[in-house]
Design an enzyme around this catalytic site. Structure first.
Site, short mmCIF file in Angstrom:
data_model
loop_
_atom_site.label_atom_id
_atom_site.label_comp_id
_atom_site.label_asym_id
_atom_site.label_seq_id
_atom_site.Cartn_x
_atom_site.Cartn_y
_atom_site.Cartn_z
N ILE A 14 0.85 -1.20 0.00
CA ILE A 14 0.00 0.00 0.00
C ILE A 14 0.88 1.25 0.00
CG2 ILE A 14 -1.93 1.19 1.12
CD1 ILE A 14 -2.60 -1.54 2.46
N ASP A 33 12.16 2.75 5.09
CA ASP A 33 11.76 1.35 5.03
C ASP A 33 12.97 0.48 5.34
OD1 ASP A 33 9.14 0.01 3.12
OD2 ASP A 33 10.66 -1.23 4.10
N ALA A 84 4.73 1.35 8.12
CA ALA A 84 5.68 0.29 8.48
C ALA A 84 5.15 -0.57 9.62
CB ALA A 84 7.01 0.93 8.88
N SER A 127 -6.92 -0.81 10.24
CA SER A 127 -7.60 -1.90 9.53
C SER A 127 -9.01 -2.09 10.05
CB SER A 127 -6.80 -3.19 9.78
OG SER A 127 -7.53 -4.31 9.40
N TYR A 154 -1.80 -9.26 15.80
CA TYR A 154 -1.75 -8.27 14.73
C TYR A 154 -2.89 -7.26 14.89
CZ TYR A 154 -3.19 -6.25 10.28
OH TYR A 154 -3.63 -5.38 9.34
N LYS A 158 -3.05 -2.97 16.01
CA LYS A 158 -3.74 -1.85 15.33
C LYS A 158 -4.58 -1.07 16.36
CE LYS A 158 -2.22 -2.47 11.16
NZ LYS A 158 -1.21 -1.57 10.64
N LEU A 205 -6.14 -13.71 -0.09
CA LEU A 205 -6.85 -14.37 -1.19
C LEU A 205 -6.28 -14.02 -2.57
CD1 LEU A 205 -9.22 -16.09 -2.17
CD2 LEU A 205 -10.65 -14.03 -2.10
N ARG A 236 -16.23 -10.01 1.91
CA ARG A 236 -15.33 -8.91 2.26
C ARG A 236 -15.57 -7.73 1.32
NH1 ARG A 236 -14.73 -11.96 5.69
NH2 ARG A 236 -12.86 -12.89 6.59
N GLY A 310 -10.36 -18.02 13.01
CA GLY A 310 -10.28 -16.57 13.18
C GLY A 310 -10.93 -15.78 12.06
#
Ligand code: UD1
Length: 352
Positions: A14, A33, A84, A127, A154, A158, A205, A236, A310
């Site tokens: 992204i 980065d 990052a 997210s 994870y 966020k 996916l 989704r 999950g």
């Protein structure tokens, strides 16, 4: 003078598309980065698209000394976009400390630098995972849907990072924060010069689908067809990464132009704005696979297997606030998006 934006994670998936959008919008960009999940050639791709090379500082955001030098060298900076982070849900369950250290430590260092060098605007890459599985009454998901207990380290990083940004904005009145909650970003730049390049076997996916079409994988496993959805597979909100990138430019513009903030909860954090970035339309796994086959003419062998632990049954965005307040809309048709993903895969695999 051109405004200067520091983009952490700017060679990532992204991040790289956002750097292109920023440069096309006349911004000067400094990428920070550590190349842990990307490579230097991404900068070549960006340069080929925009006709200009962004600066790449090969630095880990956890390395505070090196980060200090970057902020010193490139002062004055107008804004930071912080991408990052580590992002594999499964890996975060196996290596939680790595995820907490990397994702939270990086943001803390970036914020320390911003305060020290007088940089007051930050866009944070969040997210839709913060919403978990929203109740039916919250679909499509607006920014006011409740944040639910995270299902993975994870996802938790966020949430914690969002909380850190709220607290920082509350304590430091000069700070302005935009939290962008992405739904499922897919596709690649139309030039096929940049795109998604996951390490090893893809978890997500679309890369799995394109790698199957390219012959790298035998078949796709569709995780479950017994969900309470029309065809039984999960739903989704797949958003084109180029559309998503443009929302970052809008967010930076809005902060820099000092546009009025909408008050959101918590009420004392009016200098923090949240936007859900999606199309407003949910698509099932099987719809994605079938549309991909139709538009590319490639066969995707697949088998239905058990549910993935999950996984959330269905989630899609209400992008109404982003449409209205940011003046941004995800407009690219899914057919075009899926073709862009295939064109990218073909280019990196040297398929005609
Ligand atoms: C999740 C998070 C997202 C996070 C992302 C990072 C949610 C709702 N989303 O995305 O916030 O940024 O992980 O990786 O928590 N699928 C298959 N076969 C495959 C791969 C995926 O059937 O080989 C299905 C999954 O079951 C899911 C859909 O495809 O229904 C999308 O999966 P994926 O691309 O991994 O994204 P999310 O899990 O939605």
């Amino acid at each position: 003078m051109a405004k200067k934006v520091l983009v952490t994670g700017g060679t990532g998936y992204i991040g790289s598309h956002t750097v292109v959008s920023l440069m096309e919008g006349g911004y000067e960009v400094v990428i920070v980065d550590n190349l842990s999940n990307s490579n230097r050639e991404v900068v070549d791709g960006i340069a080929a698209i925009t006709g200009k090379r962004p600066i790449l500082e090969e630095v880990d955001c956890l390395d505070k000394q090196a980060l200090t030098k970057v902020f010193e060298k490139h002062a004055p900076l107008d804004a930071v976009i912080h991408f990052a982070a580590s992002k594999a849900v499964g890996e975060s369950v196996e290596k939680p400390l790595l995820y907490y250290r990397n994702n939270i430590g990086s943001l803390l260092n970036v914020l320390d630098m911003m305060l020290r060098f007088g940089v007051h605007h930050i866009v944070f890459s969040s997210s839709c995972t913060v919403y978990g599985q929203p109740d039916k009454e919250h679909l499509p998901v607006s920014e006011l849907a409740p944040v639910q207990k995270a299902l993975s380290p994870y996802g938790h990083t966020k949430q914690v990072n969002e909380d850190i940004l709220y607290a920082a904005a509350y304590a430091h009145k000069e700070l302005r924060v935009t939290l962008l909650r992405y739904f499922n970003p897919i596709g690649a730049h139309p030039s096929a010069l940049i795109g998604e390049q996951p390490n090893g076997v893809p978890n997500n996916l679309l890369p799995f689908v394109t790698q199957t079409a390219a012959g790298l994988r035998d078949k796709l496993r569709v995780f479950g067809n017994d969900y309470h959805t029309p065809d039984g597979s999960c739903i989704r909100d797949y958003i084109y990464v180029v559309d998503l990138a443009k929302a970052h430019v809008k967010a930076v513009e809005r902060m820099l132009s000092n546009a009025l903030q909408e008050t959101i909860t918590p009420p004392d954090a009016e200098r923090v704005e949240v936007f859900n970035l999606g199309t407003g339309r949910g698509l099932s796994v099987l719809e994605i696979v079938n549309t991909f086959m139709r538009v590319t003419g490639q066969n995707i062998p697949y088998e239905i297997v058990g549910r993935r632990e999950g996984d959330i049954e269905q989630v899609w965005a209400s992008p109404e606030k982003a449409n209205r307040v940011l003046g941004w809309k995800a407009e690219t048709p899914i057919e075009q998006v899926l073709l862009s993903a295939w064109n990218w895969e073909k280019r990196i695999r040297h398929i005609q």
